[in-house]
Write a protein that holds these residues in place. Structure first.
Motif, PDB file in Angstrom:
ATOM      1  N   ILE A  71      24.933  48.138  92.330  1.00  0.00           N
ATOM      2  CA  ILE A  71      24.840  49.594  92.339  1.00  0.00           C
ATOM      3  C   ILE A  71      24.794  50.059  90.884  1.00  0.00           C
ATOM      4  N   GLY A  72      23.859  50.934  90.571  1.00  0.00           N
ATOM      5  CA  GLY A  72      23.722  51.419  89.201  1.00  0.00           C
ATOM      6  C   GLY A  72      24.944  52.208  88.752  1.00  0.00           C
ATOM      7  N   GLU A  73      25.170  52.188  87.424  1.00  0.00           N
ATOM      8  CA  GLU A  73      26.329  52.907  86.880  1.00  0.00           C
ATOM      9  C   GLU A  73      25.860  54.181  86.188  1.00  0.00           C
ATOM     10  N   ILE A  74      26.615  55.246  86.419  1.00  0.00           N
ATOM     11  CA  ILE A  74      26.273  56.524  85.777  1.00  0.00           C
ATOM     12  C   ILE A  74      26.476  56.374  84.277  1.00  0.00           C
ATOM     13  N   VAL A  75      25.475  56.787  83.515  1.00  0.00           N
ATOM     14  CA  VAL A  75      25.532  56.524  82.088  1.00  0.00           C
ATOM     15  C   VAL A  75      26.231  57.642  81.312  1.00  0.00           C
ATOM     16  N   GLY A  76      26.271  58.837  81.888  1.00  0.00           N
ATOM     17  CA  GLY A  76      26.917  59.950  81.175  1.00  0.00           C
ATOM     18  C   GLY A  76      26.484  61.273  81.759  1.00  0.00           C
ATOM     19  N   PRO A  77      26.731  62.371  81.062  1.00  0.00           N
ATOM     20  CA  PRO A  77      26.366  63.692  81.579  1.00  0.00           C
ATOM     21  C   PRO A  77      24.878  63.790  81.893  1.00  0.00           C
ATOM     22  N   GLY A  78      24.546  64.683  82.804  1.00  0.00           N
ATOM     23  CA  GLY A  78      23.171  64.816  83.262  1.00  0.00           C
ATOM     24  C   GLY A  78      22.265  65.511  82.260  1.00  0.00           C
ATOM     25  N   PHE A  79      20.992  65.524  82.600  1.00  0.00           N
ATOM     26  CA  PHE A  79      19.985  66.129  81.724  1.00  0.00           C
ATOM     27  C   PHE A  79      19.288  67.251  82.469  1.00  0.00           C
ATOM     28  N   SER A  80      18.837  68.225  81.715  1.00  0.00           N
ATOM     29  CA  SER A  80      18.121  69.334  82.335  1.00  0.00           C
ATOM     30  C   SER A  80      16.761  68.824  82.820  1.00  0.00           C
ATOM     31  N   SER A  81      16.133  69.657  83.598  1.00  0.00           N
ATOM     32  CA  SER A  81      14.806  69.315  84.085  1.00  0.00           C
ATOM     33  C   SER A  81      13.851  69.074  82.909  1.00  0.00           C
ATOM     34  N   ASP A  82      14.013  69.850  81.849  1.00  0.00           N
ATOM     35  CA  ASP A  82      13.172  69.651  80.663  1.00  0.00           C
ATOM     36  C   ASP A  82      13.499  68.348  79.942  1.00  0.00           C
ATOM     37  N   GLY A  83      14.784  67.962  79.979  1.00  0.00           N
ATOM     38  CA  GLY A  83      15.216  66.829  79.163  1.00  0.00           C
ATOM     39  C   GLY A  83      15.116  65.470  79.836  1.00  0.00           C
ATOM     40  N   ILE A  84      14.941  65.432  81.160  1.00  0.00           N
ATOM     41  CA  ILE A  84      15.093  64.169  81.874  1.00  0.00           C
ATOM     42  C   ILE A  84      14.005  63.146  81.504  1.00  0.00           C
ATOM     43  N   VAL A  85      12.795  63.625  81.297  1.00  0.00           N
ATOM     44  CA  VAL A  85      11.719  62.673  80.993  1.00  0.00           C
ATOM     45  C   VAL A  85      11.938  62.051  79.614  1.00  0.00           C
ATOM     46  N   ASP A  86      12.353  62.883  78.649  1.00  0.00           N
ATOM     47  CA  ASP A  86      12.687  62.347  77.320  1.00  0.00           C
ATOM     48  C   ASP A  86      13.826  61.334  77.414  1.00  0.00           C
ATOM     49  N   ALA A  87      14.805  61.653  78.240  1.00  0.00           N
ATOM     50  CA  ALA A  87      15.961  60.760  78.353  1.00  0.00           C
ATOM     51  C   ALA A  87      15.524  59.392  78.882  1.00  0.00           C
ATOM     52  N   VAL A  88      14.661  59.392  79.891  1.00  0.00           N
ATOM     53  CA  VAL A  88      14.181  58.109  80.420  1.00  0.00           C
ATOM     54  C   VAL A  88      13.417  57.360  79.325  1.00  0.00           C
ATOM     55  N   GLU A  89      12.646  58.090  78.556  1.00  0.00           N
ATOM     56  CA  GLU A  89      11.901  57.448  77.479  1.00  0.00           C
ATOM     57  C   GLU A  89      12.851  56.840  76.446  1.00  0.00           C
ATOM     58  N   THR A  90      13.934  57.530  76.173  1.00  0.00           N
ATOM     59  CA  THR A  90      14.938  56.992  75.246  1.00  0.00           C
ATOM     60  C   THR A  90      15.511  55.680  75.783  1.00  0.00           C
ATOM     61  N   VAL A  91      15.815  55.670  77.088  1.00  0.00           N
ATOM     62  CA  VAL A  91      16.345  54.445  77.695  1.00  0.00           C
ATOM     63  C   VAL A  91      15.336  53.308  77.538  1.00  0.00           C
ATOM     64  N   VAL A  92      14.084  53.615  77.796  1.00  0.00           N
ATOM     65  CA  VAL A  92      13.047  52.586  77.726  1.00  0.00           C
ATOM     66  C   VAL A  92      12.878  52.083  76.292  1.00  0.00           C
ATOM     67  N   ASP A  93      12.840  53.010  75.331  1.00  0.00           N
ATOM     68  CA  ASP A  93      12.687  52.594  73.928  1.00  0.00           C
ATOM     69  C   ASP A  93      13.874  51.742  73.475  1.00  0.00           C
ATOM     70  N   THR A  94      15.059  52.108  73.940  1.00  0.00           N
ATOM     71  CA  THR A  94      16.251  51.333  73.584  1.00  0.00           C
ATOM     72  C   THR A  94      16.123  49.909  74.112  1.00  0.00           C
ATOM     73  N   TYR A  95      15.683  49.809  75.354  1.00  0.00           N
ATOM     74  CA  TYR A  95      15.474  48.478  75.936  1.00  0.00           C
ATOM     75  C   TYR A  95      14.451  47.678  75.124  1.00  0.00           C
ATOM     76  N   LEU A  96      13.345  48.310  74.793  1.00  0.00           N
ATOM     77  CA  LEU A  96      12.293  47.577  74.075  1.00  0.00           C
ATOM     78  C   LEU A  96      12.831  47.032  72.751  1.00  0.00           C
ATOM     79  N   LYS A  97      13.724  47.803  72.117  1.00  0.00           N
ATOM     80  CA  LYS A  97      14.274  47.359  70.837  1.00  0.00           C
ATOM     81  C   LYS A  97      15.249  46.208  71.002  1.00  0.00           C
ATOM     82  N   LEU A  98      16.001  46.201  72.082  1.00  0.00           N
ATOM     83  CA  LEU A  98      17.084  45.214  72.154  1.00  0.00           C
ATOM     84  C   LEU A  98      16.760  43.969  72.967  1.00  0.00           C
ATOM     85  N   ARG A  99      15.622  43.972  73.677  1.00  0.00           N
ATOM     86  CA  ARG A  99      15.363  42.807  74.508  1.00  0.00           C
ATOM     87  C   ARG A  99      15.100  41.578  73.626  1.00  0.00           C
TER      88      ARG A  99
END
Ligand code: SF4
Lengths: 173, 550
Positions: free
Chosen positions: B496-524
């Motif tokens: 089951i996925g773990e909640i990462v922190g406070p939520g994001f606005s409708s405007d911010g959610i796509v950027d947030a997902v992109e941040t997660v993806v970029d973070t992954y690309l850097k650390l893999r």
């Protein structure tokens, strides 16, 4: 049809021959009476000693533990549907019939509606206490529209003619 | 494919007649909405925000071309010209008139379909691996058992008024594509060392507001005992499941509150009473049903197709072959996933025209067979490798040639606030914006396997708990907000996925997902370490920091 004929059994309506004394009313000396589970367990000796049929009424959530030892003397088990969407009585009915071999009257009472009648009969009920006017009318005129092809074995085998068992456990009645 | 016999036809016809009668009584006012509701639900009719919705059962996700054409027809005549494939391998029409429903059900019955038990507090349409009957890695065809379960559970007289809905899933390959561990009962078939078939039985998994991975109550249940065992579980649930609070009424809560050891003991005790009796499934019966699911007549071909290999010189086709073609059990054949996730479109939607075109392709190139996946895609199970380039070209023509199966844009999303009366937030527009943001297919390929799943409220119909990245819509003072969970998975390594922190606005959610993806690309560690593996290695911290540290 007189209004007091509210019990549907063997294809027609009958007047109820059972009485259901309230818990604080003394048991009458004779006649068929049905009581709740608590009273049944507390007064089983008195019940067995008197003349007349013994019945028990179970509410949803009450299991038949403690009752099953006396099923040889019990001629009515009434299972109450407080809301027809609470399906626990179906399982209790099947346990009584299949597991405990109960052969007496098994009555559905409470929220008994036409759309559940086939389920009830299949779960082993052979008697319906019907208050709902539309359901009474539908049962009286035989106008219930429902599915009479059954895929699975249930607890009505004894009472319904077994149709072609095709190809496995399927049955049409 | 399973074909109705006279019995099945009669059953469905009677069911249609029964519902016609019920609708008439509702429309005449004899029945109140309260009395009608559970009845219509058991026939797949919901009342949504703007209209009635009809959910049609596609048992274990298997469809013929003829059936898909009929669905296309119903979409055109009774809806707005499209349909929506769901995470339960079903199809929903969102704009239906109640008075039309009996007629629609009649038209479905003509092609051996129905809407029975697609909702309500009963045993729902049974799901199975969407590559069933074709996958190279399966030990048997799980649909055989799903069909046996379908028959047993259809209008079951004891289990039609359960505390809550009840979902079963069956898989028969080591890699679980059916997410069995997040179902009320999950059945994972295997073959023991004596060559006997049986199931690992998982009970009490589920999503919703209290997500739980199922507990394994049996490591090996012989196939003959399948129904006796399921009846035992259902009986205990029907009697003991909570009915005082609908949020605690699923079997997962009963399992949790009773404890794994005690619930296992109770199931085994009830099973001991039922075993060896009327519900035992005789081996000849299993064989008889299995014959319905026999492989179609496929040709004897070489494993390697020159046509297919040559076509891969086109990079677009090469990617399609890599992502959307899966190994078939017969040499020279492949399983093709049709992505219903083109850029900017609502996940799982198909227009009537697309359905008809897909039906034609399936008829010509896939032995007339189709599957619906719980990932809201369609599958052509038996395509000659030689034919896949042509199929690809035809899919491109109808706008469904995306080579994104399993990529970040292969998003699951529930209907959300655009349709659903329970929603807190919209899901579909978030999916659409994400698919636009990550539109570049080269970038998707660089990111690799990544499942995003979006639910518009805590009921989790979009399976966000088991998304590698899960997105949950919440309402914050009347505004749509989105919470991110990370590290969920629905396969045999279920988590089951773990909640990462406070939520994001409708405007911010796509950027947030992109941040997660970029973070992954850097650390893999390398391009061979997929998102989920990387997350499991490093945990939440780097993602949290990237998302919230300013
Ligand atoms: S998750 Fe919530 S919003 Fe989405 S379909 Fe389910 S109930 Fe509706």
């Amino acid at each position: 049809m007189p209004d007091d004929a509210s019990i549907f059994r063997n294809g027609t309506f009958h007047a109820d021959t059972w009485t259901f004394p309230a818990d604080d009313v003394p048991l009458p000396p004779s006649g068929d009476i049905a009581v709740g589970k608590t009273r049944f367990l507390a007064e089983i000796q008195t019940l067995r000693a008197r003349n007349g049929g013994i019945g028990v009424v179970l509410n949803p959530g009450e299991d038949p533990d403690g009752i099953v030892e006396h099923l040889d003397r019990i001629t009515l088990v009434a299972l109450r549907f407080t809301k027809y969407s609470d399906g626990r009585p179906y399982s209790v009915a099947r346990l009584l019939r299949d597991r405990h071999g109960y052969k007496g009257e098994l009555r559905a009472t409470g929220d008994v509606l036409r759309d559940q009648v086939i389920f009830m009969l299949r779960a082993g009920f052979d008697s319906l206490d019907v208050a709902h006017a539309g359901t009474r009318e539908a049962l009286r005129t035989g106008s219930i529209v429902g599915v009479r092809h059954h895929y699975q074995p249930a607890s009505d085998e004894a009472r319904e003619a077994v149709g072609p068992v095709s190809p496995w456990r399927r049955r049409s009645v | 494919m399973y074909r109705y016999d006279e019995f099945d036809h009669a059953f469905v016809r009677e069911r249609v007649a029964e519902f016609r009668d019920q609708v008439a009584r509702r429309l005449s006012g004899e029945m109140t909405e309260d009395q009608f509701k559970p009845l219509r639900l058991m026939n797949g009719v919901y009342l949504q925000l703007h209209a009635y919705m009809l959910r049609i059962a596609i048992p274990y996700g298997t469809l013929s071309s003829k059936q898909l054409r009929r669905l296309a027809h119903i979409g055109r005549v009774y809806d707005k010209g499209s349909g929506h494939f769901t995470t339960r391998q079903n199809l929903q029409f969102n704009w239906i008139k109640l008075a039309d429903v009996p007629q629609i059900l009649e038209e479905l019955a003509e092609v051996e379909m129905h809407a029975i038990q697609t909702s309500g507090n009963c045993i729902r349409n049974v799901t199975a691996d969407h590559f069933a009957g074709a996958a190279a890695d399966e030990v048997a065809d799980p649909r055989v058992y799903a069909e046996i379960l379908r028959q047993w559970s259809s209008l079951h007289p004891e289990f039609s008024f359960l505390p809550r809905k009840f979902k079963l899933a069956v898989t028969a390959a080591p890699h679980d594509r059916a997410a069995v561990q997040v179902h009320d009962i999950g059945l994972h078939m295997k073959v023991d060392d004596k060559g006997e078939r049986g199931f690992a039985v998982w009970v009490g998994g589920g999503q919703g507001r209290t997500p739980m991975v199922a507990k394994k109550v049996r490591d090996f249940l012989p196939e003959a005992d399948l129904l006796s065992y399921c009846e035992a579980i259902l009986r205990i649930y029907n009697l003991e499941g909570r009915r005082d609070n609908k949020y605690k009424a699923r079997i997962k809560i009963l399992v949790h509150e009773t404890g794994e050891a005690e619930i296992t003991r109770a199931i085994e005790a009830e099973f001991a009473e039922l075993q060896g009796k009327a519900l035992t499934v005789p081996a000849p019966e299993i064989e008889r049903i299995a014959r319905y699911f026999a492989l179609p007549d496929l040709e004897t071909l070489r494993a390697r197709s020159e046509v297919y290999e040559t076509a891969k010189r086109d990079p677009a086709f090469a990617l399609f072959a890599r992502r959307n073609v899966h190994a078939h059990k017969v040499p020279g054949y492949g399983i093709v996933t049709i992505s219903l996730k083109p850029t900017g479109a609502p996940p799982g939607d198909a227009t009537s025209e697309q359905m008809e075109a897909i039906a034609d392709i399936a008829e010509r190139y896939s032995s007339d067979e189709l599957r619906v996946s719980h990932e809201q895609n369609l599958v052509l199970p038996h395509v000659k490798l030689d034919d896949i380039p042509v199929v690809f070209a035809q899919l491109q023509k109808i706008g469904l040639g995306d080579a994104n199966a399993g990529f970040i844009t292969d998003i699951i999303a529930c209907p959300g606030l655009d349709f659903c009366a329970l929603a807190n937030a919209r899901s579909i527009p978030v999916a659409q914006r994400l698919s636009e943001r990550f539109e570049d297919i080269a970038r998707q390929a660089e990111i690799g396997d990544l499942k995003i799943k979006i639910s518009g409220c805590i009921n989790a119909c979009g399976h966000h708990h088991v998304g590698h990245i899960g997105i949950l819509g919440v309402d914050r003072k009347g505004e749509e907000f989105y919470q991110i969970t990370l590290g969920g998975s629905g396969d045999e390594t279920c988590s089951i996925g773990e909640i990462v922190g406070p939520g994001f606005s409708s405007d911010g959610i796509v950027d947030a997902v992109e941040t997660v993806v970029d973070t992954y690309l850097k650390l893999r560690i390398s391009a061979d370490e997929p998102f989920l593996a990387a997350y499991r290695r490093v945990g939440q911290a780097p993602f949290k920091e990237a998302l919230y540290a300013r």
